[in-house]
Structure formats: C-alpha cells, structure tokens
Design an enzyme around this catalytic site. Structure first.
Site, mmCIF file in Angstrom:
data_model
loop_
_atom_site.group_PDB
_atom_site.id
_atom_site.type_symbol
_atom_site.label_atom_id
_atom_site.label_comp_id
_atom_site.label_asym_id
_atom_site.label_seq_id
_atom_site.Cartn_x
_atom_site.Cartn_y
_atom_site.Cartn_z
ATOM 1 N N ASP A 185 57.897 -21.752 -73.079
ATOM 2 C CA ASP A 185 58.952 -20.945 -72.570
ATOM 3 C C ASP A 185 59.370 -20.113 -72.822
ATOM 4 O OD1 ASP A 185 60.102 -24.594 -71.695
ATOM 5 O OD2 ASP A 185 60.281 -22.806 -73.752
ATOM 6 N N CYS A 220 38.879 -7.516 -77.876
ATOM 7 C CA CYS A 220 39.303 -7.183 -79.745
ATOM 8 C C CYS A 220 40.843 -7.824 -80.167
ATOM 9 C CB CYS A 220 39.606 -5.567 -78.995
ATOM 10 S SG CYS A 220 40.934 -4.836 -78.252
ATOM 11 N N TYR A 233 49.609 -18.235 -64.519
ATOM 12 C CA TYR A 233 50.667 -17.921 -65.700
ATOM 13 C C TYR A 233 52.078 -17.203 -65.147
ATOM 14 C CZ TYR A 233 48.311 -20.843 -69.545
ATOM 15 O OH TYR A 233 47.819 -21.584 -69.664
ATOM 16 N N GLY A 239 61.739 -35.275 -74.823
ATOM 17 C CA GLY A 239 61.522 -34.574 -73.628
ATOM 18 C C GLY A 239 60.033 -34.512 -73.350
ATOM 19 N N CYS A 295 42.423 -4.470 -71.505
ATOM 20 C CA CYS A 295 42.578 -4.259 -72.430
ATOM 21 C C CYS A 295 42.753 -2.607 -72.088
ATOM 22 C CB CYS A 295 42.000 -4.630 -73.688
ATOM 23 S SG CYS A 295 42.296 -3.783 -75.625
ATOM 24 N N ASN A 338 63.822 -39.516 -73.173
ATOM 25 C CA ASN A 338 63.695 -39.350 -72.440
ATOM 26 C C ASN A 338 63.858 -39.658 -71.067
ATOM 27 O OD1 ASN A 338 60.454 -38.953 -70.747
ATOM 28 N ND2 ASN A 338 59.547 -38.807 -72.665
ATOM 29 N N CYS A 388 44.124 -9.200 -75.784
ATOM 30 C CA CYS A 388 43.046 -9.357 -75.468
ATOM 31 C C CYS A 388 41.679 -9.825 -75.956
ATOM 32 C CB CYS A 388 42.236 -7.759 -75.828
ATOM 33 S SG CYS A 388 40.546 -7.464 -75.484
ATOM 34 N N HIS A 414 51.732 -24.746 -79.598
ATOM 35 C CA HIS A 414 51.286 -23.656 -78.320
ATOM 36 C C HIS A 414 51.798 -23.546 -77.471
ATOM 37 C CE1 HIS A 414 50.478 -28.934 -76.949
ATOM 38 N NE2 HIS A 414 50.089 -28.652 -77.970
HETATM 39 C C1 BV8 Z 1 42.441 -29.443 -79.954
HETATM 40 C C2 BV8 Z 1 49.613 -24.741 -73.469
HETATM 41 C C3 BV8 Z 1 40.820 -29.345 -81.581
HETATM 42 C C4 BV8 Z 1 49.247 -24.151 -72.561
HETATM 43 C C5 BV8 Z 1 48.741 -27.268 -73.624
HETATM 44 C C6 BV8 Z 1 38.471 -33.684 -74.578
HETATM 45 C C7 BV8 Z 1 38.283 -32.305 -74.068
HETATM 46 C C8 BV8 Z 1 38.780 -31.649 -75.027
HETATM 47 C C9 BV8 Z 1 39.660 -31.941 -75.756
HETATM 48 C C10 BV8 Z 1 40.145 -33.360 -76.308
HETATM 49 C C11 BV8 Z 1 39.892 -33.889 -74.641
HETATM 50 N N1 BV8 Z 1 39.964 -34.959 -75.037
HETATM 51 C C12 BV8 Z 1 41.330 -35.151 -76.033
HETATM 52 C C13 BV8 Z 1 41.319 -33.612 -76.097
HETATM 53 C C14 BV8 Z 1 42.137 -33.127 -76.912
HETATM 54 C C15 BV8 Z 1 43.372 -32.582 -75.966
HETATM 55 C C16 BV8 Z 1 44.756 -33.387 -75.822
HETATM 56 O O1 BV8 Z 1 44.667 -34.106 -76.263
HETATM 57 N N2 BV8 Z 1 44.116 -33.824 -74.573
HETATM 58 C C17 BV8 Z 1 44.868 -34.618 -73.647
HETATM 59 C C18 BV8 Z 1 45.481 -34.220 -72.197
HETATM 60 C C19 BV8 Z 1 44.587 -36.617 -73.455
HETATM 61 N N3 BV8 Z 1 44.143 -31.737 -76.720
HETATM 62 C C20 BV8 Z 1 43.706 -30.192 -77.049
HETATM 63 O O2 BV8 Z 1 42.373 -29.730 -76.219
HETATM 64 C C21 BV8 Z 1 44.441 -29.355 -78.390
HETATM 65 N N4 BV8 Z 1 42.855 -28.683 -78.631
HETATM 66 O O3 BV8 Z 1 42.434 -31.047 -79.287
HETATM 67 O O4 BV8 Z 1 41.815 -28.760 -80.072
HETATM 68 C C22 BV8 Z 1 39.096 -29.119 -80.582
HETATM 69 C C23 BV8 Z 1 38.497 -28.234 -80.473
HETATM 70 C C24 BV8 Z 1 37.856 -27.864 -79.865
HETATM 71 C C25 BV8 Z 1 37.103 -28.687 -79.274
HETATM 72 C C26 BV8 Z 1 37.828 -30.198 -79.147
HETATM 73 C C27 BV8 Z 1 38.385 -30.355 -79.581
HETATM 74 C C28 BV8 Z 1 45.451 -28.851 -77.428
HETATM 75 C C29 BV8 Z 1 46.188 -28.947 -76.522
HETATM 76 C C30 BV8 Z 1 46.903 -27.905 -75.781
HETATM 77 C C31 BV8 Z 1 47.076 -27.976 -74.447
HETATM 78 N N5 BV8 Z 1 48.471 -26.633 -73.653
HETATM 79 N N6 BV8 Z 1 49.496 -26.855 -72.689
HETATM 80 C C32 BV8 Z 1 50.329 -24.757 -71.179
HETATM 81 O O5 BV8 Z 1 51.470 -24.508 -70.733
HETATM 82 O O6 BV8 Z 1 49.477 -23.610 -69.644
HETATM 83 S S1 BV8 Z 1 49.322 -28.655 -72.433
HETATM 84 C C33 BV8 Z 1 50.606 -29.481 -72.217
HETATM 85 O O7 BV8 Z 1 50.764 -30.452 -72.709
HETATM 86 C C34 BV8 Z 1 52.073 -28.303 -72.987
HETATM 87 O O8 BV8 Z 1 51.740 -27.280 -73.737
HETATM 88 C C35 BV8 Z 1 52.595 -29.621 -72.962
HETATM 89 O O9 BV8 Z 1 54.444 -29.113 -73.709
HETATM 90 C C36 BV8 Z 1 52.086 -30.540 -74.087
HETATM 91 C C37 BV8 Z 1 52.942 -32.096 -73.581
HETATM 92 O O10 BV8 Z 1 53.430 -31.913 -72.631
HETATM 93 P P1 BV8 Z 1 54.541 -32.562 -72.525
HETATM 94 O O11 BV8 Z 1 55.297 -31.223 -72.919
HETATM 95 O O12 BV8 Z 1 54.926 -33.892 -73.066
HETATM 96 O O13 BV8 Z 1 55.151 -32.628 -70.916
HETATM 97 P P2 BV8 Z 1 55.139 -33.828 -69.730
HETATM 98 O O14 BV8 Z 1 55.031 -33.042 -68.737
HETATM 99 O O15 BV8 Z 1 53.897 -34.580 -69.787
HETATM 100 O O16 BV8 Z 1 56.417 -34.949 -69.988
HETATM 101 C C38 BV8 Z 1 57.327 -34.146 -70.070
HETATM 102 C C39 BV8 Z 1 58.160 -35.677 -70.653
HETATM 103 O O17 BV8 Z 1 59.625 -35.017 -69.865
HETATM 104 C C40 BV8 Z 1 58.041 -37.283 -68.868
HETATM 105 O O18 BV8 Z 1 57.844 -37.755 -70.748
HETATM 106 C C41 BV8 Z 1 58.974 -36.975 -68.734
HETATM 107 O O19 BV8 Z 1 59.521 -38.354 -68.508
HETATM 108 C C42 BV8 Z 1 60.501 -36.205 -69.795
HETATM 109 N N7 BV8 Z 1 61.291 -35.782 -68.856
HETATM 110 C C43 BV8 Z 1 61.303 -35.032 -67.811
HETATM 111 N N8 BV8 Z 1 62.866 -34.349 -67.256
HETATM 112 C C44 BV8 Z 1 63.571 -35.092 -68.512
HETATM 113 C C45 BV8 Z 1 62.543 -35.619 -69.062
HETATM 114 N N9 BV8 Z 1 63.266 -36.051 -70.941
HETATM 115 C C46 BV8 Z 1 64.689 -35.610 -71.172
HETATM 116 N N10 BV8 Z 1 65.139 -34.794 -70.009
HETATM 117 C C47 BV8 Z 1 64.144 -34.450 -68.591
HETATM 118 N N11 BV8 Z 1 65.744 -34.576 -67.751
HETATM 119 ZN ZN ZN Z 2 40.681 -5.004 -76.214
#
Ligand code: BV8
Ligand code: ZN
Length: 248
Positions: free
Chosen positions: A102, A128, A66, A187, A147, A213, A125, A117
């Site tokens: 970001d 706490c 990070y 995007g 912390c 996209n 922390c 997200h």
């Molecule tokens: C949840 C933050 C309920 C951190 C991110 C198995 C186990 C557990 C969960 C799951 C599972 N299977 C499925 C799930 C659900 C899971 C999920 O959806 N997984 C997917 C991958 C299958 N979701 C979760 O876990 C979510 N929580 O479900 O909670 C729960 C609770 C308990 C138990 C079970 C379930 C939480 C999801 C959040 C994860 N955090 N990020 C960090 O950033 O470090 S995810 C990460 O992906 C980012 O946040 C990002 O924003 C997000 C989506 O990606 P995109 O933004 O779309 O980016 P990407 O690179 O993929 O695509 C970019 C696009 O832009 C491309 O299409 C490209 O062509 C295009 N592009 C590029 N350049 C350009 C452009 N377009 C235009 N112009 C350009 N110049």
């Molecule tokens: Zn603390």
C-alpha cells in the site's frame, strides 16, 4: 499499557531496529486486512484473485479488485503507527521490511524500506514487461488495460501466490534481519512464506523479537515481548516510554 523496564533496557542498548510489518499496521488507516475479521480474503479467496492463473483466466475481475484496493488506498493516509516508525529513525538505524503493497510507509516518510510483495502503485505488461508505474488508470475501472507497445495485458507489480519475491528486496531484508539488535513484528499473522521467515532469522541471529498484534500468532511463542493491541497506539506509546526512560 504496561511497558516492561527490561524491554526499555533492551531498546536503549539497541542500535539497529527492523520493523517487519503486515496488513495490520495499515488497518487503522482504513485498509482492510487479509485474514482478520472483515479481512478481504474472508470474502474473496487468494486462489481466486492473487495468482497469475486467476489473472489469465479472468483479467478484468482481478484488475477490478486491484482498482478497488487502489481506490481505498488513495483515500487513506499513514496512521500514528507508520509515523512512529519514522520517528524511531531519529534515535536508531531503522529498516522497514514490509509485506504490504500500500505504499504507506513511503508516504509516512520512512527512508529505508524493502517491499517483499511489491507495490500496488506499480504495473507492467506481462508480455514485453514494459513498466506502467504511477500511470493513472482511473478510466480502467473494470477492464484490464492493454500495453500500448505490444497489446499485452497490464498487471499490478505485486507478488502473487506461487510467484518468487523480488530477490534484491528479500536478500536485503534477510541481511537486515541477521544484523539487527531488535525486530518488531507489527500487524502480521506471519503465515505467508517466505516473508514470514524474516522474524525467525532475526531471532536465530540473536535479535530481541517483539510482537505487536491484536491477537496471538505463530510468532507469539518465539517473541521476547508481546504487546497486544493496536499498533497505531502501541508504537507511539513505546516511543514515548523510550524517550522518558533514556533520560533516567
Ligand atoms: C512463493 C501481495 C516460491 C498481493 C500477497 C501452495 C502453492 C503455492 C505456494 C504455496 C502453497 N502453500 C504455501 C505456499 C507458499 C505461499 C504461502 O505462504 N501461502 C500461505 C498462505 C500458506 N507463498 C507464496 O506463494 C509466495 N511465493 O512461495 O514462491 C514458489 C514459487 C513457485 C511455486 C511455489 C512456490 C508469495 C506470497 C506472496 C503473496 N502475496 N500479497 C496482494 O496484496 O494482493 S500475500 C498477502 O498476505 C499480503 O501481501 C499480506 O501482506 C500477506 C501477509 O498477510 P499479513 O500482512 O500478515 O496480513 P493478515 O491480514 O494475514 O494479518 C493481519 C494481522 O494484523 C492479523 O494478525 C491481525 O490480528 C493484525 N491486526 C489487525 N489490525 C491490527 C493488527 N495488529 C495491530 N494493530 C492493528 N490495528
Ligand atoms: Zn507490452
């Protein structure tokens, strides 16, 4: 770029717009996406880093990742895509629903933003829950800070896989999607749920769905209009075409 007249007519008749954005809108600012070529997940797997157990198993590794991303983000600035979205606020009721952590929409000047997200500039922390937002941890490059109240590990305030999204942000985003006339999905690969539900909610409630996209995604079959190309070029182009069209 060809902008269909029917699209401009829809835009002219719209009042409420949602911009649902993903990592792609920040790519032209120099922030690597997650899944495209050069995407950070290609080298690192989400399960290794963006989840709580990975953090507990190896807090320094996750913290370092990070810090590396924060460093990149601090050296970037909003691009013409972010800025065009701010411009749209002069003509429409605009809501930004972003998956990005970001902070670039806020730095660009967008007024109404929901961060599904979390935000990489914020920390807390795990023990706490004390907040450490906008604290300068630059001297913690490789080691996770502790912390000062309880000694617990400090983590970035972002939503990791398997974690719930902030309820207030998600509910407000669903409401904006239900009520909007037009939703731009910009995007995003639309593969991460439940965030990826937002464009479908808008479409199901009668909104016009527009995709911007570099490539086709799961959303493309549902979109009323798809613009293939860079959001930093397409969004300003759409704004220009709209301003000319509305004078006709
Ligand atoms: C949840 C933050 C309920 C951190 C991110 C198995 C186990 C557990 C969960 C799951 C599972 N299977 C499925 C799930 C659900 C899971 C999920 O959806 N997984 C997917 C991958 C299958 N979701 C979760 O876990 C979510 N929580 O479900 O909670 C729960 C609770 C308990 C138990 C079970 C379930 C939480 C999801 C959040 C994860 N955090 N990020 C960090 O950033 O470090 S995810 C990460 O992906 C980012 O946040 C990002 O924003 C997000 C989506 O990606 P995109 O933004 O779309 O980016 P990407 O690179 O993929 O695509 C970019 C696009 O832009 C491309 O299409 C490209 O062509 C295009 N592009 C590029 N350049 C350009 C452009 N377009 C235009 N112009 C350009 N110049
Ligand atoms: Zn603390």
């Amino acid at each position: 770029m060809d902008i269909p007249r029917s699209f401009l007519e829809e835009l002219k008749n719209s009042k409420k717009i949602v911009f649902f954005t993903g990592a792609g809108i920040s790519a032209e600012s120099g922030i690597p996406t997650f899944r495209g070529e050069g995407g950070i997940w290609n080298k690192l797997k989400p399960e290794e880093l963006a989840n709580f157990n990975a953090f507990l198993r190896n807090p320094d590794l996750v913290w370092e990742w990070y810090q590396y991303r924060r460093k990149i983000i601090n050296e970037t600035k909003p691009n013409p895509g972010h800025l065009a979205i701010v411009e749209f606020e002069n003509y429409f009721d605009v809501t930004v629903v972003t998956q990005n952590v970001d902070n670039l929409h806020r730095r660009a000047g967008s007024k109404k933003i929901y961060e599904l997200h979390g935000n990489i500039e914020k920390n807390y922390c795990i023990n706490c829950k004390k907040r450490f937002d906008d604290v300068d941890f630059s001297n913690f490059e490789k080691n996770v800070p502790k912390c000062d109240s309880c000694g617990g590990l400090i983590r970035p305030d972002v939503v990791w896989f398997g974690e719930f999204l902030p309820e207030d942000q998600f509910e407000a985003s669903e409401k904006a999607a239900r009520e909007c006339d037009i939703l731009f999905a910009v995007g995003t690969s639309a593969v991460v749920y439940p965030a990826a539900n937002i464009p479908y909610i808008a479409k199901r409630n009668g909104a016009v769905l527009v995709e911007i996209n570099l490539e086709r995604t799961d959303l493309s079959n549902y979109a009323n209009f798809s613009f293939l190309g860079k959001s930093g070029e397409i969004l300003p182009e759409i704004l220009r075409a709209f301003l000319n069209y509305r004078k006709l």
